[in-house]
Structures are given as structure tokens and as C-alpha cells.
Write a protein that holds these residues in place. Structure first.
Motif, PDB file in Angstrom:
ATOM      1  N   ARG A 148      20.959 -47.575  17.595  1.00 33.40           N
ATOM      2  CA  ARG A 148      20.859 -46.126  17.378  1.00 33.40           C
ATOM      3  C   ARG A 148      22.093 -45.589  16.646  1.00 33.40           C
ATOM      4  N   ASP A 149      23.269 -46.239  16.886  1.00 35.79           N
ATOM      5  CA  ASP A 149      24.485 -45.823  16.178  1.00 35.79           C
ATOM      6  C   ASP A 149      24.364 -46.131  14.683  1.00 35.79           C
ATOM      7  N   ILE A 150      23.847 -47.310  14.384  1.00 34.37           N
ATOM      8  CA  ILE A 150      23.699 -47.726  12.985  1.00 34.37           C
ATOM      9  C   ILE A 150      22.708 -46.814  12.264  1.00 34.37           C
ATOM     10  N   GLU A 151      21.635 -46.469  12.950  1.00 33.36           N
ATOM     11  CA  GLU A 151      20.636 -45.563  12.376  1.00 33.36           C
ATOM     12  C   GLU A 151      21.249 -44.190  12.106  1.00 33.36           C
ATOM     13  N   ARG A 152      22.094 -43.760  13.027  1.00 33.80           N
ATOM     14  CA  ARG A 152      22.750 -42.460  12.879  1.00 33.80           C
ATOM     15  C   ARG A 152      23.710 -42.456  11.691  1.00 33.80           C
ATOM     16  N   LEU A 153      24.454 -43.550  11.514  1.00 30.50           N
ATOM     17  CA  LEU A 153      25.344 -43.667  10.365  1.00 30.50           C
ATOM     18  C   LEU A 153      24.555 -43.628   9.055  1.00 30.50           C
ATOM     19  N   LYS A 154      23.415 -44.277   9.075  1.00 31.97           N
ATOM     20  CA  LYS A 154      22.540 -44.281   7.899  1.00 31.97           C
ATOM     21  C   LYS A 154      22.084 -42.864   7.571  1.00 31.97           C
ATOM     22  N   ASN A 155      21.675 -42.129   8.608  1.00 29.11           N
ATOM     23  CA  ASN A 155      21.188 -40.765   8.404  1.00 29.11           C
ATOM     24  C   ASN A 155      22.261 -39.828   7.869  1.00 29.11           C
ATOM     25  N   HIS A 156      23.522 -40.146   8.165  1.00 24.06           N
ATOM     26  CA  HIS A 156      24.632 -39.324   7.681  1.00 24.06           C
ATOM     27  C   HIS A 156      25.189 -39.826   6.349  1.00 24.06           C
ATOM     28  N   GLY A 157      24.584 -40.869   5.798  1.00 24.89           N
ATOM     29  CA  GLY A 157      24.984 -41.346   4.484  1.00 24.89           C
ATOM     30  C   GLY A 157      26.285 -42.107   4.439  1.00 24.89           C
ATOM     31  N   ILE A 158      26.672 -42.732   5.577  1.00 27.65           N
ATOM     32  CA  ILE A 158      27.914 -43.511   5.615  1.00 27.65           C
ATOM     33  C   ILE A 158      27.686 -44.851   4.902  1.00 27.65           C
ATOM     34  N   LYS A 159      28.536 -45.166   3.946  1.00 27.48           N
ATOM     35  CA  LYS A 159      28.342 -46.361   3.119  1.00 27.48           C
ATOM     36  C   LYS A 159      29.010 -47.606   3.702  1.00 27.48           C
ATOM     37  N   THR A 160      30.213 -47.467   4.257  1.00 28.61           N
ATOM     38  CA  THR A 160      30.932 -48.617   4.811  1.00 28.61           C
ATOM     39  C   THR A 160      31.588 -48.234   6.136  1.00 28.61           C
ATOM     40  N   VAL A 161      31.769 -49.237   6.986  1.00 30.30           N
ATOM     41  CA  VAL A 161      32.422 -49.048   8.282  1.00 30.30           C
ATOM     42  C   VAL A 161      33.399 -50.189   8.498  1.00 30.30           C
ATOM     43  N   THR A 162      34.588 -49.886   8.980  1.00 26.57           N
ATOM     44  CA  THR A 162      35.574 -50.928   9.288  1.00 26.57           C
ATOM     45  C   THR A 162      35.341 -51.423  10.713  1.00 26.57           C
ATOM     46  N   VAL A 163      35.136 -52.723  10.858  1.00 22.30           N
ATOM     47  CA  VAL A 163      34.880 -53.322  12.166  1.00 22.30           C
ATOM     48  C   VAL A 163      35.886 -54.435  12.417  1.00 22.30           C
ATOM     49  N   TYR A 164      36.058 -54.796  13.685  1.00 19.02           N
ATOM     50  CA  TYR A 164      36.890 -55.931  14.025  1.00 19.02           C
ATOM     51  C   TYR A 164      36.131 -57.218  13.719  1.00 19.02           C
ATOM     52  N   ASP A 165      36.868 -58.236  13.274  1.00 20.75           N
ATOM     53  CA  ASP A 165      36.234 -59.552  13.132  1.00 20.75           C
ATOM     54  C   ASP A 165      36.744 -60.468  14.241  1.00 20.75           C
ATOM     55  N   GLU A 166      36.259 -61.691  14.253  1.00 21.42           N
ATOM     56  CA  GLU A 166      36.543 -62.613  15.353  1.00 21.42           C
ATOM     57  C   GLU A 166      38.034 -62.882  15.531  1.00 21.42           C
TER      58      GLU A 166
ATOM     59  N   LYS B 159      24.534 -32.138  20.415  1.00 20.87           N
ATOM     60  CA  LYS B 159      23.663 -31.028  20.025  1.00 20.87           C
ATOM     61  C   LYS B 159      22.295 -31.519  19.583  1.00 20.87           C
ATOM     62  N   GLU B 160      22.270 -32.706  18.980  1.00 19.40           N
ATOM     63  CA  GLU B 160      21.009 -33.273  18.500  1.00 19.40           C
ATOM     64  C   GLU B 160      20.212 -33.943  19.610  1.00 19.40           C
ATOM     65  N   ASP B 161      20.924 -34.613  20.515  1.00 20.22           N
ATOM     66  CA  ASP B 161      20.248 -35.468  21.496  1.00 20.22           C
ATOM     67  C   ASP B 161      21.099 -35.578  22.757  1.00 20.22           C
ATOM     68  N   THR B 162      20.561 -35.152  23.896  1.00 17.24           N
ATOM     69  CA  THR B 162      21.301 -35.228  25.164  1.00 17.24           C
ATOM     70  C   THR B 162      20.865 -36.429  26.012  1.00 17.24           C
ATOM     71  N   SER B 163      20.103 -37.345  25.422  1.00 20.05           N
ATOM     72  CA  SER B 163      19.583 -38.464  26.206  1.00 20.05           C
ATOM     73  C   SER B 163      20.692 -39.365  26.750  1.00 20.05           C
TER      74      SER B 163
END
Length: 346
Positions: A36-54, A99-103
Motif C-alpha cells: 500500500r505504501d508503494i501504491e501511494r508513492l506511485k499515486n503521488h508521482g514519486i520517481k525514486t526512493v532511497t532504501v537500505y541495502d543488505e 485524512k485520506e484513510d483512517t484504516s
């Protein structure tokens, strides 16, 4: 760390840098991504995300920010569960998402409710966090303590649902203004303390239909005082919602410990201001749960041994303690009694 294109993001990756859309925080550093986080980033037009690697994990670049209050005592809830609640609260704290979702708020309320409903023989050893995660831990701890009180009184599920929402959201104003007073019962004229109430009200009233008017009203009045000398409305005694009067006990107890005091000092503060700041009835209920010497209190016994309180015993004045790898309940039967409390730093 590595920068990953949106289309390569996978659930389970850990975000290494805060993700913003303009001035709005979408995903916080340290969040474990879900679908759901990835879908949300997509909906906001985020192109890249910095993540930790191994390699970040292998070299110890990520340091655990959640710490149990007393390391040699079993925790009230396991660390994995607590970390999950932290992740959920990060989403709850995201105003745009809330505001969008209180689930996510509803799920967190349900999890805590089920975990601590009718819990007995408690080892009240709470987790805390440092730095930017501290507000998360405090909000969760306040919800836990308040649940224990309400459950002890057999409050109905609907009341507990509103209580937990109020506890989790009561200090969200600090997140909005970007500053926090840890123990905010000392100076009610402090502008930061006053601002966190006003900011929370302005934000929460926009989603009142989703979370309930009683929750919004309770968050905005959670610094009223039992004696009528609180902030803004000067409500007194039973004119203050029971949601607030229960919340205040958990809020003050946890934040007093977080600000550097012992559990015994925190309980003493509640007792000292019972009838002034706090409803004496709810203080007495918490006292019956935690005892005069709450979990983690260091004491000197009548045999000269230094011990630490593990949990409340059969009575509030005779707790179960641990010393020399031995666990024993103080009182007439054991012949062991608390001679004095060890103050912090002694």
C-alpha cells in the motif's frame, strides 16, 4: 544505501531517507515498505526512493531506536510487535494519509485493544525510543496504560475504541509543529504546549466524521485539570470527559519516566497531584494495577540487598522483586520488606 526507481520497489525494503512531496512527508525514514505504501508513492508521482541495502544491515549502519526501559526485566510486549506498532503509527502520524484513510489507525487500535484486554499479572516494562521516534513510543505507551485502566473497569468496547484513538492522537500536534515538550504538565503557559493542542484541533476537526467528535474534543481538552485550572476551557471534575481523565494518567506516567524520572517517582507524581491535575478515581485504579513500586523501581531490602521490582505483588505495597538472580515476593511470608527506594543516579 541505494536509490531505487519506483518500479523496482518491493515490499519489505526499508526506506533510508524521508520521502517528501513538496513540504508533505509521505514516508518516514526507517519505514518498512508495504504494497500500500508503494501504491501511494506511485499515486503521488514519486520517481525514486532511497532504501537500505543488505550491506547497511551487515555493517550496523542502522541502529535500533526502540529500547526497552529496563533491560533485565521482561518487556510488556515483545519487540517485534512493538516495532510493528511503530510502523503503523508512522502512517497514522502522516496527516495527508490520515485524512485520506483512517484504516491504519483503526487497525492499530484493534491490535492494542486485543493485546491488553483483561491482561493480568503485568510486568509493566514499557519500550521507549530516542530522537524522532520518541513521540511514537509515548503515544503507544499512553494507549497501553489507558487500555489497562479501562479494561480493569470493564469499560465497553465502543468506549475503549474512542479512548485508544484519543491516546494515539493526543500529542499529534507536536508532530505538526515540529517541536515537543516531553513532560508537558509543568508549565501550561508554555507556547509550545498550547500550540500542540490548537494545531491538533485544527487538523483533527477536518476528519471528525471519520474518527468521532468525542475523540477530537478529548484531544483538544487533554490538558484541562481536575481542579479546573487547565488550558483554555477551565473544565472541572466530571465536566472533563472520562476519555481525557483516563488518558492523563497514562500520559503523565509515561512522559515523566521519559523525561528522566523513575517509575516510583512517576507514580508519586500521580498520587501527589491526584484531585488537582488528575481524577483520583482513575489514579487509584492505575495504582491498583502498578502498585506503589511500579516495575523497574530500584529498592534496598531489609536484608541490605539492592533489588529491582518486577511486578506488583498480591498487595500494592509488597511487590515482587529480583536480586542475586532470585525472584521473591516481599511481605510477611518471605520476611523481606522494602527499606528504601534508590533514587536515580545513586
Amino acid at each position: 544505501m541505494k536509490s531505487v526507481p519506483f518500479y523496482e520497489l518491493k515490499a519489505g525494503q526499508v526506506v533510508a531517507e524521508d520521502v517528501f512531496k513538496g513540504s508533505t512527508l509521505l514516508i518516514s525514514k526507517g519505514t518498512v515498505l508495504r504494497a500500500r505504501d508503494i501504491e501511494r508513492l506511485k499515486n503521488h508521482g514519486i520517481k525514486t526512493v532511497t532504501v537500505y541495502d543488505e550491506t547497511d544491515f551487515v555493517t550496523g549502519a542502522i541502529q535500533e531506536k526502540i529500547i526497552v526501559q529496563f533491560e533485565d526485566i521482561p518487556s510488556l510486549v515483545d519487540e517485534e510487535q512493538y516495532s510493528q506498532w511503530h510502523e503503523q503509527f508512522e502512517i497514522v502520524k502522516d496527516i495527508t494519509y490520515l485524512k485520506e484513510d483512517t484504516s491504519e489507525l483503526e487497525e492499530l487500535v484493534e491490535d492494542i485493544y486485543k493485546k491488553f484486554l483483561k491482561a493480568d499479572d503485568l510486568v509493566l516494562n514499557l519500550f521507549h525510543s530516542i530522537g524522532e521516534k520518541a513521540l511514537n513510543a509515548h503515544s503507544i505507551n499512553t494507549a497501553i496504560i489507558s487500555t489497562l485502566i479501562a479494561s480493569k473497569l470493564d469499560m465497553p468496547e465502543m468506549f475503549l475504541n474512542s479512548l485508544l484513538k484519543t491516546c494515539l492522537l493526543h500529542d499529534i500536534g507536536y508532530s505538526l509543529i515540529g517541536n515537543r515538550v516531553i513532560f508537558d504538565y509543568d508549565n501550561l503557559d508554555d507556547m509550545t504546549v498550547r500550540s500542540h493542542i490548537l494545531s491538533a484541533y485544527e487538523m483533527l476537526r477536518s476528519i471528525q466524521s471519520k474518527i468521532g467528535k468525542d475523540v477530537v474534543d478529548s484531544v483538544s481538552t487533554h490538558h484541562e485539570r481536575f481542579d479546573g485550572n487547565g488550558i483554555f476551557m477551565k473544565l472541572k471534575e466530571n465536566s472533563i470527559s472520562p476519555l481525557v481523565r483516563i488518558l492523563q494518567v497514562g500520559d503523565a506516567y509515561d512522559s515523566y519516566i521519559e523525561s528522566g524520572h523513575s517509575p516510583y517517582d512517576a507514580m508519586s507524581f500521580l498520587l501527589r497531584y491526584s484531585g488537582l491535575i488528575f481524577d483520583p478515581y482513575y489514579v487509584s485504579v492505575f495504582f491498583s494495577i502498578a502498585g506503589l513500586y511500579p516495575t523497574g523501581t530500584e529498592v534496598i531490602l531489609n536484608n541490605g540487598k539492592k533489588a529491582v521490582v518486577i511486578r506488583k505483588g498480591k498487595t500494592s505495597s509488597f511487590p515482587v522483586v529480583k536480586f542475586d538472580n532470585t525472584i521473591v515476593e516481599t511481605g510477611v511470608e518471605s520476611g523481606l520488606f522494602i527499606k528504601e527506594v534508590v533514587r536515580k543516579g545513586e
